[in-house]
Design an enzyme around this catalytic site. Structure first.
Site, PDB file in Angstrom:
ATOM      1  N   LYS A   1       0.853  -1.195   0.000  1.00 39.28           N
ATOM      2  CA  LYS A   1       0.000   0.000   0.000  1.00 39.28           C
ATOM      3  C   LYS A   1       0.888   1.244   0.000  1.00 39.28           C
ATOM      4  CE  LYS A   1      -3.979   1.889   2.554  1.00 39.28           C
ATOM      5  NZ  LYS A   1      -4.814   1.740   3.777  1.00 39.28           N
TER       6      LYS A   1
ATOM      7  N   SER B   1      -9.764   1.676   2.641  1.00 40.63           N
ATOM      8  CA  SER B   1      -8.850   2.447   1.817  1.00 40.63           C
ATOM      9  C   SER B   1      -7.792   1.587   1.116  1.00 40.63           C
ATOM     10  CB  SER B   1      -8.164   3.502   2.680  1.00 40.63           C
ATOM     11  OG  SER B   1      -7.332   2.881   3.640  1.00 40.63           O
TER      12      SER B   1
ATOM     13  N   SER C   1     -10.110  -0.569   6.874  1.00 40.20           N
ATOM     14  CA  SER C   1      -9.475  -0.392   5.560  1.00 40.20           C
ATOM     15  C   SER C   1      -8.750  -1.611   4.998  1.00 40.20           C
ATOM     16  CB  SER C   1      -8.493   0.777   5.619  1.00 40.20           C
ATOM     17  OG  SER C   1      -9.206   1.980   5.614  1.00 40.20           O
TER      18      SER C   1
END
Ligand SMILES: [Mg+2]
Ligand SMILES: [Zn+2]
Lengths: 478, 481, 93
Positions: B74, B155, B179
């Site tokens: 990420k 996210s 997330s």
């Protein structure tokens, strides 16, 4: 007029703790390095960087707690004080707010004719900010983050101070204590100790007025100037019908004036909240007890000891205890000789300090030479050499140019203390002095001085004056 | 399973494929993908040294636990010498000179980073639509409206989409209010959020420090355990890192449960859910029933307050965490005549709408006059929520919930922030309590879209949690559906 | 709930919202604040705030200097620098 007015002052003193590394990072806590030399990713607020508490700062806070009679709180919390400034890389300062490590302390200060207790509301740990340099370029500022994260202990007094003199006395007492317990180097020029002065005025005994805060004063001279200027300014404003606005003031060192710092659209709102990157500081009684043993003797205790146990005059004792290094030097000398402390103290604050001052030395630099110094003082106090001779050779001893007895021998400064030899000289000097002798026996003491002088001259100054005096009296009284 | 780490490692060990070929295969696929799940792909040249070393270890017969495995990261993890943006304009030119604790551990265990996964800007979002680099598309399609592009959840949407479409074997995500688990659920993969304090936050761009937690998004529970073994370590440089003793999470993961397991199902979570969601829970109950598992109804007292609590605390911390982005020391500087203009322009133009909104919420709830009513009250309610979980864990071993209240929705469909925030209703309470949670795919909706269930465990009981999840995974058999 | 002073909040957050967006954010904030207002219904008079689920730290450093980076590492991402300083337009007090 202005003699109806009095000032009410509270002080926020920021003391930089003299740790090796910073409060929350392992960068050097060091003054005077090259720009941004002492900055790591935590200090410069890089994404994802996290603070880790420096244990030494906790230890120093606890020591200060004992030295300034604080409550030492076992639970304290670091919070974020949020505001934007280029010297503040994270966009917040980590400080303590609701739960400071120290609360409710006090210190006694000396006024000319009394002692006054100044109450201290709190002291908390926080980070220092960086520095912007404005005077290199007309259009740009340059940011040096070296100071970012330097540990500070902010010591906040109650508004118990009522004159510039008291403020200076309070500040120097704090400085003295902090230096004694080894938590701050006390170097005001380098900003190790700085004061924010909160000042308001009121009619004598009347209601408290609105206060203004004068920021970041780093010398006693500036503190005095700023207080006096601000005191007058506030009175002038009120007497000409104006109102004091609660403002943050800046002191201009070149003009000696204060002025309001920034006019703001909105007031400050620091939005303090507990720093989620850090957990509360929990102190155990064990740790507190352990740190207590590290506090050492405080200046007041030393002063009392010097006066009572060592018989040193109060004024001289005060000079010696003013700075820890003086006291250390003094105590070391006492421990190494049987010369009377009072005698050593007089020499220390006299010729020895004068020498230090003249040569721009650190008092501590003499710690290596105490043996030579006490040897010299012993020669003087034992009348092996005269006081005058002692003073003469002191600089050579302090400069490390040989040991005192060698120097004395080399210069032939030993006093003649052989009574047989002195008796001979005295008897010779009395020959043909019948008139003066009868004057003395008739009650004129002044003649004694004349005879001593004559004898000393005959010994070329090396005769032991006390012995000469003694023998002369015996002879004359016959 | 074809894309599981153990399967790939077997192929590498058996010389069916080389580390370099493996990298090429994933890289080529990622390069041609249309999901926009990577902000940055790393050319083979950048990794060639690591690839060769990894290959050598296979040849010498001593490969590391994750040797040669192509991972997505990420774009919230700082990676040394590799651009790290948090999917924000303000960091779009930022290249850190340091490696996050977590990614360092993954590198130490031999894995190779194929690229930085797209995510919501500063991890703020539940649909991966707030990224400066554009939305990520879910590889799954609604079988009734196959032309629609769907969100992957957020996210960690880029991470979830990439694992689901097979452009990386697994990805490292972060979870603040769901997330990891929410996008894992919407993309039909496994997502694990460990106990707060398990995995170091050092070097992860901070969103809400008291909630942020790193964790893996994987094809299987076993892969999650394998990665957890690498990243779950005490870190002295994170003051909130726990120093409890870590276990081997892979060892014994498929062992038979020898004790009776009691699982609580919060009835208040299931009040208004659709039949699709309800049947995920029912299926799971059925699947586990024969394995000595008892299900009991439990009821939280605080569920309706969790989202409010979260949307006060997380923005409050974020407003402060994002104060450092000012265009002075790094990041994109928007010019201005005065210093203040630089600050204002850099921040105003550097942050997108959702980030701006949350910074404003945060500043508001912390400001004078509102602190006690909002921020402090939320912190108190947070304690009540934590206590609520503890009360229930006195009685049960795990809690079973849906991961999300709905399936993947169309990009652009949820414009109203509050309806977006409600996506996290089942994941946020766990985050507030700091408990570990794992989402595994449990079945398909009537539209043919993946749905997930969440197991919540007690503090630091990841080992047990992975065991029950592995069992459910086997019984539900999602990947063969 | 009182009116939201969007100008003051954006000032605190160092954001300069374009005029046309002020109302957008003000309304959005108002909705969200109204939405979270349900917390006021809970009696928390007996409850201590919870800052963090981990309540005790294990990280306390010894006072040692560790240099992990060079000056250049710190300045390498700077939008503008002069020698080893970060450079910004003059701050006017
Ligand atoms: Mg102040
Ligand atoms: Zn301060």
């Amino acid at each position: 007029m202005s003699n109806n007015w009095e000032m009410v002052i509270g002080l926020e003193v920021h003391a930089q703790l003299n740790t090796s590394s910073k409060l929350f990072s392992s960068s050097p806590n060091q003054f005077g390095s090259e720009p941004n030399e002492n900055v790591n990713f935590i200090d410069s607020g890089m994404p994802g960087m996290l603070p880790v508490m420096n244990f030494a700062c906790i230890e120093m806070a606890i020591k200060t707690g004992f030295a300034l009679n604080f409550n030492i709180n076992k639970y304290s919390v670091f919070e974020r004080k949020n505001y934007f400034y280029p010297d503040l890389p994270q966009g917040y300062q980590i400080s303590q707010f609701e739960f400071p490590i120290l609360t409710e302390g006090f210190i006694n200060i000396d006024n000319p004719d009394n002692q006054k207790k100044i109450r201290i509301e709190r002291a908390h740990l926080e980070q220092d900010a960086g520095k912007s340099i404005h005077d290199i370029d007309p259009k740009f500022s340059f940011i040096d983050l070296n100071r970012v994260g330097t540990p500070l202990l902010e010591i906040v007094s109650y508004p118990d101070l009522s004159s510039a003199e008291e403020v200076v006395s309070y500040m120097s007492s704090l400085r003295q204590v902090l230096m004694y317990i080894d938590v701050c180097d006390g170097n005001m020029q380098e900003g190790s100790l700085r004061a924010d002065v909160n000042l308001s005025v009121r009619h004598k005994g009347g209601e408290l007025g609105t206060r203004c805060e004068i920021k970041n004063l780093n010398s006693f001279k500036f503190i005095r100037q700023a207080i006096e200027y601000e005191f007058k300014r506030q009175i002038d404003v009120i007497e000409s019908g104006g109102k004091i606005e609660q403002n943050t003031m800046l002191f201009d060192t070149s003009t000696g004036e204060t002025r309001a710092m920034r006019s703001k659209e909105f007031s400050h709102d620091y939005r303090y909240f507990p720093d989620p990157d850090l957990l509360p500081v929990n102190l155990t009684q064990d740790l507190i007890d352990k740190v207590k043993t590290l506090v050492g003797e405080l200046p007041q205790a030393k002063l009392d000891k010097f006066i009572k146990d060592y018989n040193v005059d109060k004024d001289i004792a005060k000079i010696i205890t003013a700075e820890k290094q003086n006291a250390i030097l003094f105590e070391k000398m006492i421990s190494e000789t049987d010369v009377k402390p009072k005698f050593i103290a007089a020499w220390l604050v006299g010729d020895i300090f004068a020498f230090i001052k003249e040569n721009n030395l650190e008092v501590s630099s003499l710690n290596e030479k105490t043996k030579e110094i006490t040897d010299l003082l012993k020669l003087v106090s034992d009348d092996v050499i005269s006081n005058k001779a002692g003073k003469e050779i002191l600089p050579r001893v302090l400069n490390g140019q040989g040991n005192p007895s060698d120097i004395v021998k080399e210069l032939g400064l030993e006093q003649v203390s052989d009574s047989g030899e002195l008796e001979k000289i005295i008897d010779e000097s009395l020959i043909g002095e019948e008139e003066n002798i009868s004057k003395f026996q008739g009650g004129s003491d002044r003649v004694l001085g004349y005879f001593v002088g004559k004898c000393l001259k005959a010994t070329k100054g090396k005769g032991n004056p006390k012995l000469i005096n003694k023998i002369l009296l015996e002879r004359l009284k016959k | 399973m074809k894309n599981s780490i153990s399967h790939i490692k077997n192929s590498l060990r058996g010389k069916k494929i080389s580390v370099e070929e493996l990298y090429d295969e994933f890289f080529t696929k990622a390069k041609s993908s249309k999901t926009n799940s990577f902000n940055l792909l790393l050319d083979k040249e950048i990794n060639i040294q690591s690839i060769k070393e990894s290959q050598k270890r296979y040849e010498n017969g001593n490969p590391l636990p994750l040797d040669g495995i192509p991972l997505g990261i990420k774009d919230l993890f700082c990676t040394k010498g590799i651009r790290t943006t948090a999917s924000s304009k303000i960091l779009s030119n930022f290249t850190p000179d340091y490696e996050s604790f977590i990614t360092q551990k993954l590198l130490d265990d031999g894995s190779i980073f194929i690229g930085k996964n797209n995510c919501d800007e500063f991890a703020m979002g539940s649909s991966n639509e707030t990224s400066f680099f554009g939305p990520v598309k879910n590889p799954w399609k609604n079988k009734n409206v196959p032309t629609d592009d769907l969100v992957p959840g957020g996210s960690s949407g880029g991470s979830a989409a990439a694992v689901a479409e097979g452009t990386c074997v697994a990805s490292m995500g972060t979870d603040t209010g769901g997330s990891i688990r929410q996008p894992a659920s919407l993309c039909g993969i496994v997502g694990l959020k460990p106990t707060f304090g398990s995995c170091s936050r050092w070097g992860i761009v901070a969103f809400a420090s008291s909630l942020d937690q790193a964790g893996p998004l994987t094809n299987s529970v076993e892969d999650a355990a394998l990665i957890l073994n690498s990243i779950n370590k005490h870190d002295f440089n994170d003051s909130t890192s726990s120093n409890h003793v870590r276990e081997d999470y892979l060892y014994g993961i498929n062992d038979k449960l020898d004790q009776k397991i009691k699982i609580g199902i919060p009835s208040d979570y299931l009040k208004d859910v659709s039949g699709d969601i309800l049947s995920q829970i029912e299926n799971t109950k059925k699947a586990l029933f024969k394995h000595n598992v008892e299900f009991v109804d439990v009821e939280f007292k605080t569920t309706e307050y969790a989202l409010s609590t979260y949307y006060i605390l997380a923005p409050a911390e974020a407003s402060s965490n994002l104060a450092r982005y000012d265009g002075i020391r790094y990041g994109v500087r928007e010019e201005g005549k005065t210093l203040d203009d630089i600050y204002l322009n850099s921040r105003t133009r550097g942050f997108g709408d959702e980030v701006t909104r949350r910074i404003l919420i945060g500043a508001y709830v912390l400001s004078a006059g509102y602190y006690d009513a909002y921020y402090r009250q939320a912190q108190k309610v947070r304690r009540l929520i934590k206590d609520d979980f503890q009360r229930i864990f006195n009685d049960v071993d795990f809690i079973l919930t849906p991961t999300t209240p709905n399936e993947a929705f169309k990009i652009g469909d949820k414009l109203d922030p509050i309806s977006m925030y409600k996506n996290d209703i089942y994941t946020v309470p766990t985050s507030l309590a700091g408990l570990p949670g794992i989402s595994i795919p449990s079945g398909l909706s009537t539209n043919g879209l993946p749905l997930g269930i969440q197991f919540i465990g007690n503090y630091f009981e990841e080992k047990k949690l992975l065991q029950i999840a592995a069992l459910a995974e086997k019984e539900l058999n999602f990947n063969e559906q | 709930m009182s009116e939201i002073d969007i100008k003051r909040i954006s000032y605190l957050a160092k954001l300069k919202l374009p005029h046309e967006k002020e109302e957008f954010y003000a309304n959005s904030l108002k909705d969200i604040i109204k939405w979270v207002d349900n917390l006021k219904m809970i009696d928390t008079s007996e409850t201590e705030p919870l800052h963090n689920v981990t309540e005790k730290t294990t990280s306390i450093r010894n006072d040692e200097i560790i240099k992990i980076n060079s000056v250049d590492d710190v300045l390498s991402n700077a939008p503008d620098r002069a020698q080893n300083f970060f450079k910004v337009p003059k701050v006017v007090e």
